[in-house]
Design an enzyme around this catalytic site. Structure first.
Site, short mmCIF file in Angstrom:
data_model
loop_
_atom_site.label_atom_id
_atom_site.label_comp_id
_atom_site.label_asym_id
_atom_site.label_seq_id
_atom_site.Cartn_x
_atom_site.Cartn_y
_atom_site.Cartn_z
N ASP A 148 66.18 -9.29 -71.09
CA ASP A 148 66.88 -8.43 -70.20
C ASP A 148 65.79 -8.41 -68.96
O ASP A 148 65.05 -9.07 -68.68
CB ASP A 148 66.98 -6.86 -70.91
CG ASP A 148 67.99 -6.08 -70.34
OD1 ASP A 148 68.12 -5.90 -69.15
OD2 ASP A 148 68.80 -5.46 -70.96
N HIS A 167 67.87 -1.51 -66.17
CA HIS A 167 68.86 -2.20 -67.44
C HIS A 167 68.19 -2.21 -68.59
O HIS A 167 68.71 -1.71 -69.28
CB HIS A 167 69.20 -3.41 -66.59
CG HIS A 167 70.73 -3.72 -67.98
ND1 HIS A 167 70.64 -4.50 -69.07
CD2 HIS A 167 71.99 -3.44 -67.72
CE1 HIS A 167 71.54 -4.70 -69.49
NE2 HIS A 167 72.63 -4.08 -68.84
N SER A 214 76.55 -4.40 -72.75
CA SER A 214 75.25 -4.35 -73.00
C SER A 214 74.95 -3.11 -73.90
O SER A 214 74.33 -3.21 -74.73
CB SER A 214 74.52 -4.34 -71.70
OG SER A 214 74.67 -5.59 -71.06
#
Length: 603
Positions: free
Chosen positions: A113, A153, A313
């Site tokens: 990520d 994120h 996600s």
């Protein structure tokens, strides 16, 4: 709240000075080509205003007279269990408390990520940032590489996996591998390098069980899919996001790789996530759904900040957490076994089929992931099966569609389906040591689907046997159990008028011109039996389900007059769809289970 700011004035500032400041800021921003919107002014507890504007205007705003400081607006939350954690619990556990069967402490998770903010209270001492960093340069000339943006994120996803209060598996250790830049973008080559780095790390310092979470998608990449498949073959469990494009997940990677567990997203109402032009990908490449809408987790803005994010996600992170709980219970489970367990414990038939595109309604699994029920009797030795649909074949006569199981699953039956019933049945072939379920289209058919029934936990030596010739039945040898039958026609039209024979012969009977195939398994711990249900109304669908502790291994149709579109499994239910009028149409389920060696077999 990105782009939304609280401008706080100095003590002693008058109300009219607040108004002048807002006008001055609007004028200065307009000169530079920016539009701002004053959302609220405050004159009670403090003096200031709430403004919606680009972060590029911040330097102008903070220099204005009477401005003391500027704070980004942020979320506050009621202190109850978030809806997504309540959903994976499914109200099977202690009320008002998140109490999974375990915390996943035996499991290691590699997160590919963005970077992660290690000082956040949710992930502190739970995440290790590796030294891997392979990301492209950010696009544009005004990119702000603050940690709060670059970690956004990854921090949120890490919190969903194992966060102190927002995590699903709060004991799982997370290793951060940076393959996405501050804008959340990466490259296939960077992801491949990340996978290679993980493989090398596991070779030098083995971690087992291990999960790799890939919360990203790109266009279809044969190379990325192959790399993912190789890592699964080495013993890892790979979980990936289906994608947020309102599209077929099979068009994207790594979501399209069959050995990867691909996750779609649902909202609070257990319906597919859909937000205008974006929404969850669907279709046969999705394995399971999970909560993915307004998910509360760690924000990288500060060590105690939280925020909500949505997407596949977030849904994939939930499944990684549930998989960690399952692997903590059964550390030796293969990736295929973890997938079967995820589907077994999921909540079924809660998604409204009307919310899915017509072409994907049959092939999209209607399952939302959940933690195991505390009363579950699943032992890890149970027979578990799932249906694997092919893509639709082309429409020319004798076009074929092919469905395959995972490498560690056993195909226990093969069937076919056509929207108008025009099909030539199905046959079973072997390629590179693996069975293939092959459905055949006929003249006038819109295309056919092949549906393989793929199973784990069978503990059996299984084989597929052909009938000696057309019109002759395929028979299992002595001491074998018949788990399913398939039939194909050389004339171009399948017949569903003959009955599977169980009992001492265990034969798949075939009509004249039809080739028969029998799926036969040899083991002393397996028992199988038929369950049959006939239509008693003028319906075009008939169903029959296996009882608890029994698993559906095959679904067949029986009809004299109706056109059979096909027979397929939906969970543990055999579904037969017909057209025409035939009250005698029947669904025939083959139900099997493992039993202790000292148990009594049911013939």
């Amino acid at each position: 709240m990105p782009g939304q700011y609280l401008v706080v004035m100095r003590n002693g500032t008058h109300v009219n000075q607040v108004e002048r400041t807002t006008r001055r800021l609007s004028a200065k921003a307009a000169k530079r080509g920016y539009l701002i919107e004053i959302l609220q002014t405050y004159s009670g507890a403090f003096r200031g205003f709430l403004v919606k504007m680009s972060s590029d205007v911040l330097h102008m705003a903070v220099k204005l007279p009477h401005v003391e400081y500027i704070e980004e607006d942020s979320s506050i939350f009621a202190q109850s269990i978030p809806w997504n954690l309540q959903r994976v619990l499914q109200n099977k556990h202690e009320a008002g408390k998140y109490s999974p069967p375990n915390d996943g402490a035996k499991v290691g998770v590699y997160l590919l990520d963005t970077s992660v903010q290690l000082t956040h209270r949710e992930v502190e001492d739970r995440v290790m940032v590796t030294d891997f960093n392979r990301v492209p340069e950010e696009d544009g000339v005004r990119v702000h590489r603050q940690a709060s943006q670059c970690d956004s994120h990854g921090t949120h996803i890490a919190g969903v996996i194992s966060g102190r209060d927002s995590g699903v598996a709060r004991g799982a250790s997370v290793n951060s591998v940076r393959v996405l830049n501050c804008q959340g973008k990466g490259t296939v080559s960077g992801a491949l390098a990340g996978l290679e780095y993980i493989q090398s790390s596991l070779a030098s310092q083995p971690v087992s069980p291990v999960i790799l979470l890939l919360p990203f998608v790109g266009g279809f990449s044969r190379t990325l899919n192959t790399a993912c498949r190789k890592i699964v073959e080495s013993g890892a469990v790979l979980i990936a996001a289906a994608g947020n494009y309102n599209d077929d997940a099979c068009l994207y990677s790594p979501a399209s790789e069959p050995e990867v567990i691909t996750v779609g997203a649902v909202n609070f109402a257990d319906q597919p996530l859909n937000r205008g032009t974006t929404g969850t990908n669907v279709g046969r490449c999705v394995d399971v759904f999970a909560p993915g809408d307004d998910i509360i987790s760690a924000s990288s803005d500060c060590p105690t900040c939280f925020t909500t994010k949505s997407g596949t996600s977030q849904a994939a992170a939930h499944v990684a957490g549930v998989a960690a709980v399952l692997l903590n219970l059964r550390p030796n489970s293969s990736s295929a076994e973890v997938l079967q367990q995820l589907r077994y414990h999921s909540v079924k038939q809660v998604i409204n089929p009307e919310s899915l595109p017509v072409m994907h309604r049959l092939t999209t699994p209607n399952m939302v992931v959940a933690l195991p029920d505390p009363t579950s009797t699943l032992t890890g030795e149970d027979l578990l099966c799932r249906s694997v649909w092919s893509e639709r074949s082309a429409s020319p006569v004798f076009s074929t569609a092919v469905s395959r199981c995972r490498s560690t699953e056993e195909m226990l039956s093969c069937s076919s389906f056509s929207d108008n019933g025009m099909r030539a049945g199905e046959r079973v072939e072997e390629r590179d040591g693996q069975k293939e379920c092959v459905a055949v289209n006929v003249n006038g058919g819109p295309g056919v689907f092949a549906v393989a029934r793929c199973c784990t936990g069978h503990r059996a030596q299984c084989q597929m046997l052909e009938g000696p010739e057309r019109g002759a039945g395929a028979e299992c040898p002595p001491e074998h159990h018949l788990t399913g039958c398939s039939f194909s026609s050389s004339s171009g039209e399948a017949s569903d008028s003959d009955r599977t024979l169980h009992g001492s012969r265990r034969t798949c009977a075939a009509k004249k011109g039809m080739m028969s195939y029998a799926f036969c398994c040899h083991t002393s711990t397996l028992e199988c039996r038929l369950k049959e249900h006939h239509l008693n109304t003028l319906s075009q669908q008939v169903e029959v389900s296996c009882e608890d502790s029994w698993t559906l291994t095959a679904c067949e149709a029986l009809s004299r007059d109706a056109v059979i579109h096909g027979a397929f499994a939906m969970g543990n239910t055999c579904v037969v769809r017909t057209s025409g009028v035939d009250k005698d149409a029947a669904a025939i389920a083959t139900c099997c289970r493992n039993h202790p060696l000292h148990g009594t077999q049911d013939h």
